[in-house]
Design an enzyme around this catalytic site. Structure first.
Site, PDB file in Angstrom:
ATOM      1  N   CYS A 116     -23.822   6.809  -5.637  1.00 26.17           N
ATOM      2  CA  CYS A 116     -22.926   5.832  -5.135  1.00 26.17           C
ATOM      3  C   CYS A 116     -23.776   5.092  -3.900  1.00 26.17           C
ATOM      4  O   CYS A 116     -24.808   4.351  -3.973  1.00 26.17           O
ATOM      5  CB  CYS A 116     -21.715   6.401  -4.686  1.00 26.17           C
ATOM      6  SG  CYS A 116     -20.463   4.910  -4.587  1.00 26.17           S
ATOM      7  N   HIS A 220     -20.183   8.926 -10.270  1.00 26.04           N
ATOM      8  CA  HIS A 220     -20.205  10.347  -9.336  1.00 26.04           C
ATOM      9  C   HIS A 220     -20.301  11.607 -10.609  1.00 26.04           C
ATOM     10  O   HIS A 220     -19.165  12.017 -10.695  1.00 26.04           O
ATOM     11  CB  HIS A 220     -18.884  10.455  -8.707  1.00 26.04           C
ATOM     12  CG  HIS A 220     -19.010   9.607  -7.488  1.00 26.04           C
ATOM     13  ND1 HIS A 220     -19.492   9.967  -6.266  1.00 26.04           N
ATOM     14  CD2 HIS A 220     -18.505   8.079  -7.445  1.00 26.04           C
ATOM     15  CE1 HIS A 220     -19.294   9.053  -5.337  1.00 26.04           C
ATOM     16  NE2 HIS A 220     -18.657   8.158  -5.793  1.00 26.04           N
ATOM     17  N   GLU A 222     -21.290  14.407  -9.959  1.00 23.74           N
ATOM     18  CA  GLU A 222     -20.904  15.585  -9.329  1.00 23.74           C
ATOM     19  C   GLU A 222     -19.568  16.184  -9.757  1.00 23.74           C
ATOM     20  O   GLU A 222     -19.212  17.553  -9.833  1.00 23.74           O
ATOM     21  CB  GLU A 222     -20.815  15.575  -7.835  1.00 23.74           C
ATOM     22  CG  GLU A 222     -19.645  14.793  -7.345  1.00 23.74           C
ATOM     23  CD  GLU A 222     -20.023  13.236  -7.175  1.00 23.74           C
ATOM     24  OE1 GLU A 222     -19.137  12.581  -6.456  1.00 23.74           O
ATOM     25  OE2 GLU A 222     -20.836  12.758  -7.649  1.00 23.74           O
TER      26      GLU A 222
END
Length: 245
Positions: A116, A220, A222
């Site tokens: 991002c 994202h 993660e």
């Protein structure tokens, strides 16, 4: 037992005690899932305070670098523009540190993953610019700032042929990803390759083939919601591990 590759992770820095109700003095912030994803992929995360003098020394200890997202935008002055939207929230402390961190990491060919804000930072560092606010300056039929929960798939992307990201995706070009960004890459930086696009044309991933492993993604990963996200972290750790061989 083999040595785990060390992944250095930069941090957001906050001072808005009224909004966050954590401390009356500035403090660092990072969602736990960033380090959890590094651990799950086989790496050892270390967090980096904004100490510019320590960059060279800390990156000597690291095998890879992760520049995560955060509640901050890159000041348009870094790509030769003025702030055009009241939605732009900047942190010179973090951005100046991250730019110098990225510069050093690239100079020693450290594997780098930008997420991002981290992807946007890569683009700006290499001479590109950003759309300062998508709803204001580039509205499309996709809301790139999805409502909560933020970890669920939201819109589709298509990975470009011949890219490292497609190899990581094991040849599958169409995926659905989450989305939490109000800015995006406008003009790609020098030497960057666009490796994924949303259906509305917004750039969702970039890579820098002049170095061994430098990838930026706008979503994202993660949250590790699918095999693509998992494989991105596994690939980062694999490249970091190769530096120890």
């Amino acid at each position: 037992m083999s040595k785990k590759p060390v992944i250095a992770i930069s941090l957001d820095i906050k001072s808005d005690s009224d909004k966050y109700s954590y401390a009356k003095f500035p403090w660092y912030a990072l969602r736990k899932c960033y380090s959890d994803s590094v651990v799950a992929a086989g790496g050892l995360p270390i967090f980096l305070p904004c100490d510019e003098d320590g960059i060279a020394q800390v990156l000597e200890m690291a095998d890879g670098l992760l520049i995560p997202g955060g509640d901050v935008d890159i000041d348009p002055e870094f790509y030769g523009e003025k702030i055009k939207s009241d939605k732009v929230i900047t942190s010179h402390t973090r951005t100046c540190y991250d730019l110098k961190l990225l510069e050093k990491a690239l100079s020693i060919d450290l594997p780098v993953l930008g997420i991002c804000y981290g992807m946007q930072l890569m683009n700006v560092f290499l001479g590109g610019n950003l759309i300062q606010d998508l709803p204001e300056f580039h509205p499309t039929d996709i809301n790139h700032t999805q409502p909560h929960p933020k970890n669920v798939p939201w819109h589709e992307i298509k990975i470009e042929q011949g890219t490292k990201l497609l190899e990581i995706a094991q040849g599958k070009s169409e995926w659905k990803v989450n989305s939490t960004h109000h800015q995006a890459v406008s003009k790609p930086g020098n030497g960057l390759v666009i490796s994924a696009l949303a259906s509305d044309g917004i750039i969702e991933a970039i890579e820098y083939p002049e170095k061994t492993w430098v990838i930026g993604v706008e979503w994202h990963p993660e949250y590790m919601q699918n095999d693509l996200d998992i494989n991105i972290f596994k690939s980062l750790i694999k490249e970091a591990q190769n530096r120890n061989l």
